[in-house]
Design an enzyme around this catalytic site. Structure first.
Site, PDB file in Angstrom:
ATOM      1  N   HIS A 250      26.269 105.719  94.569  1.00  0.00           N
ATOM      2  CA  HIS A 250      26.889 106.717  93.687  1.00  0.00           C
ATOM      3  C   HIS A 250      26.596 106.324  92.242  1.00  0.00           C
ATOM      4  O   HIS A 250      26.404 105.142  91.943  1.00  0.00           O
ATOM      5  CB  HIS A 250      28.411 106.772  93.872  1.00  0.00           C
ATOM      6  CG  HIS A 250      28.858 107.339  95.182  1.00  0.00           C
ATOM      7  ND1 HIS A 250      29.847 106.761  95.952  1.00  0.00           N
ATOM      8  CD2 HIS A 250      28.448 108.438  95.863  1.00  0.00           C
ATOM      9  CE1 HIS A 250      30.033 107.477  97.049  1.00  0.00           C
ATOM     10  NE2 HIS A 250      29.182 108.490  97.020  1.00  0.00           N
TER      11      HIS A 250
ATOM     12  N   CYS B  70      36.049 103.483  92.098  1.00  0.00           N
ATOM     13  CA  CYS B  70      36.064 104.233  93.364  1.00  0.00           C
ATOM     14  C   CYS B  70      37.474 104.665  93.735  1.00  0.00           C
ATOM     15  O   CYS B  70      37.680 105.705  94.357  1.00  0.00           O
ATOM     16  CB  CYS B  70      35.519 103.373  94.503  1.00  0.00           C
ATOM     17  SG  CYS B  70      33.753 103.093  94.456  1.00  0.00           S
TER      18      CYS B  70
ATOM     19  N   GLU C 235      29.322 114.508  96.450  1.00  0.00           N
ATOM     20  CA  GLU C 235      30.121 113.278  96.546  1.00  0.00           C
ATOM     21  C   GLU C 235      31.219 113.209  95.485  1.00  0.00           C
ATOM     22  O   GLU C 235      31.784 112.142  95.233  1.00  0.00           O
ATOM     23  CB  GLU C 235      29.189 112.065  96.436  1.00  0.00           C
ATOM     24  CG  GLU C 235      28.136 112.014  97.524  1.00  0.00           C
ATOM     25  CD  GLU C 235      28.653 111.499  98.863  1.00  0.00           C
ATOM     26  OE1 GLU C 235      29.350 110.479  98.883  1.00  0.00           O
ATOM     27  OE2 GLU C 235      28.350 112.133  99.901  1.00  0.00           O
TER      28      GLU C 235
END
Length: 447
Positions: free
Chosen positions: A248, A365, A174
């Site tokens: 995350h 993000c 990720e």
């Protein structure tokens, strides 16, 4: 050697909509089917970029991807002209249309994992594209992400861009959202902290939500990025917080230089990890937020840790936060206590990013951190660096092409596809990217 952290922010795409595609991301699923405002979303992101650039933090932009992404619909068996493909998928399988129209590439913390030249065996800056294979809509991103990164970091003597790992669950990666770097000045060698959620043969894993990052993937990325093995730590994220919506690591921790700002429940075997970091990072400081002051649930709903921790010239730090933190009495109370305490954080900077937040993406993000020396910075495609001229040009571009209202039903509109392609054609010229999008290389033009 002098170096700076440059934040490359993702520009929100024209098809930004709320489809609830991301199981495990509670903001995403709870806002499913709401009406979105792509124009506002893009402008909110641009305002953050410009404000930070004006404060002296180097800032750049990464453009959106081509959406709806017709080539994947053809792979799934929908045929005919592009317009016919859209009509068929909207009628027969609308969930696929939503997936191939996701604006998720705006969260560029998942675009790649970065290793600065101070940490690498060959002295280059390395970026390994993330495969994002836990979610179908995100697994589509890697090829275009690679093209975009190669157009931005196009000096091969300075930068190495690696393709994504194989698209299998064992190698789920990720990107930088599960990666932190700690150390002294940016230009000095640092310790790279790779955070994973599961590994083969380890029974310690979440049970409610998926662990998207594997240890096997993190180890492979560290090898690809040629990180000095003496400068790497692999740590497991606490499976219990993944099950509470921490999909995350950047939803529960953020680092900058010698500081790790995290929740006290962020990591498995956290005390052991912090002791390891303390022994390897000069002046290491862990700011652990106790659950009695901020619960994991409140951290997830406000995105307290999905913040940016930025260094100012005097050595102090600024914490960049979403507006949701200021609106939560408990979190805002904690943050004001933090400012008064003995630590480098001296300022809170709050931004309204509601359009992104409602899809589960906060300030962290939206950005990919890349540490660059002055020479490396000069080698980056200069057209992507944020300044007054670019800010005004991008705002005008958004005003011209973006809709101010979008629903899932609108994704089938062939005009939206044409608008998007025309917009990206113009943007790729504005940012001097060349033909980075599949529709450009196939000669599809604006049709």
């Amino acid at each position: 050697m002098n170096a700076w952290e440059v934040n490359f922010d993702g520009l929100v795409g024209l098809t930004h909509h709320y489809a609830g595609l991301s199981f495990g991301n509670e903001a995403s699923t709870s806002h499913r089917f709401q009406v979105s405002n792509p124009r506002l979303a893009a402008k909110q992101g641009l305002l953050k970029m410009k404000a930070l650039a004006d404060l002296g933090f180097p800032q750049a932009v990464i453009p959106p991807h081509e959406r709806p992404f017709i080539p994947v619909l053809r792979q799934l068996g929908f045929s005919g002209s592009d317009e016919q493909v859209l009509e068929k998928v909207a009628r027969q399988a609308p969930h696929w249309l939503s997936s191939v129209s996701s604006a998720s590439p705006m969260w560029v913390a998942n675009a790649a994992t970065v290793a600065p030249s101070a940490d690498t065996l060959d002295g280059k800056v390395h970026l390994t594209v993330a495969n994002l294979n836990n979610k179908f809509h995100r697994s589509l991103e890697a090829p275009v992400t690679e093209s975009l990164l190669k157009a931005i970091f196009n000096e091969e003597k300075k930068f190495a861009i690696h393709s994504a790992l194989p698209q299998v669950a064992l190698l789920g990666d990720e990107g930088a959202a599960n990666h932190n770097r700690l150390g002294g000045h940016y230009g000095e060698p640092g310790i790279q902290l790779f955070v994973y959620g599961r590994e083969e043969g380890n029974v310690s894993r979440p049970s409610r939500y998926p662990a998207r990052q594997t240890r096997e993937a993190s180890e492979a990325v560290a090898r690809l990025n040629q990180v000095n093995p003496q400068q790497v730590i692999f740590a497991q994220q606490n499976p219990d917080v993944i099950d509470q919506g921490v999909f995350h690591n950047d939803v529960i921790a953020v680092s900058n230089r010698q500081v790790l700002f995290c929740h006290q429940q962020a990591f498995a075997r956290q005390a052991q990890l912090l002791a390891n970091l303390r022994s390897r990072v000069n002046g290491f400081m862990a700011i652990e937020v106790p659950a009695t002051q901020v619960s994991v649930s409140d951290a997830v709903s406000t995105y307290l840790f999905n913040s940016q921790l930025l260094s100012r010239d005097d050595g102090s730090m600024m914490l960049v936060l979403p507006q949701e933190c200021r609106e939560h009495a408990g979190v805002w109370g904690y943050l004001n206590e933090l400012l008064a305490a003995d630590n480098p954080i001296r300022e809170l900077k709050v931004f309204d990013l509601r359009e992104s937040m409602a899809n589960g993406g906060g300030p962290a993000c939206l950005r990919l951190r890349v540490v660059l020396t002055e020479e490396e910075r000069r080698a980056v495609n200069p057209a992507v660096m944020m300044n007054d001229t670019l800010f005004n040009a991008l705002n005008d571009w958004v005003e011209r092409y973006y809709r101010d209202r979008l629903t899932a039903a609108d994704l089938a509109d062939p005009l939206l596809l044409r608008e998007g392609r025309e917009a990206l054609d113009v943007l790729s010229q504005l940012l001097n990217l060349g033909s980075v999008y599949p529709f450009q290389r196939e000669g599809g033009g604006n049709g």
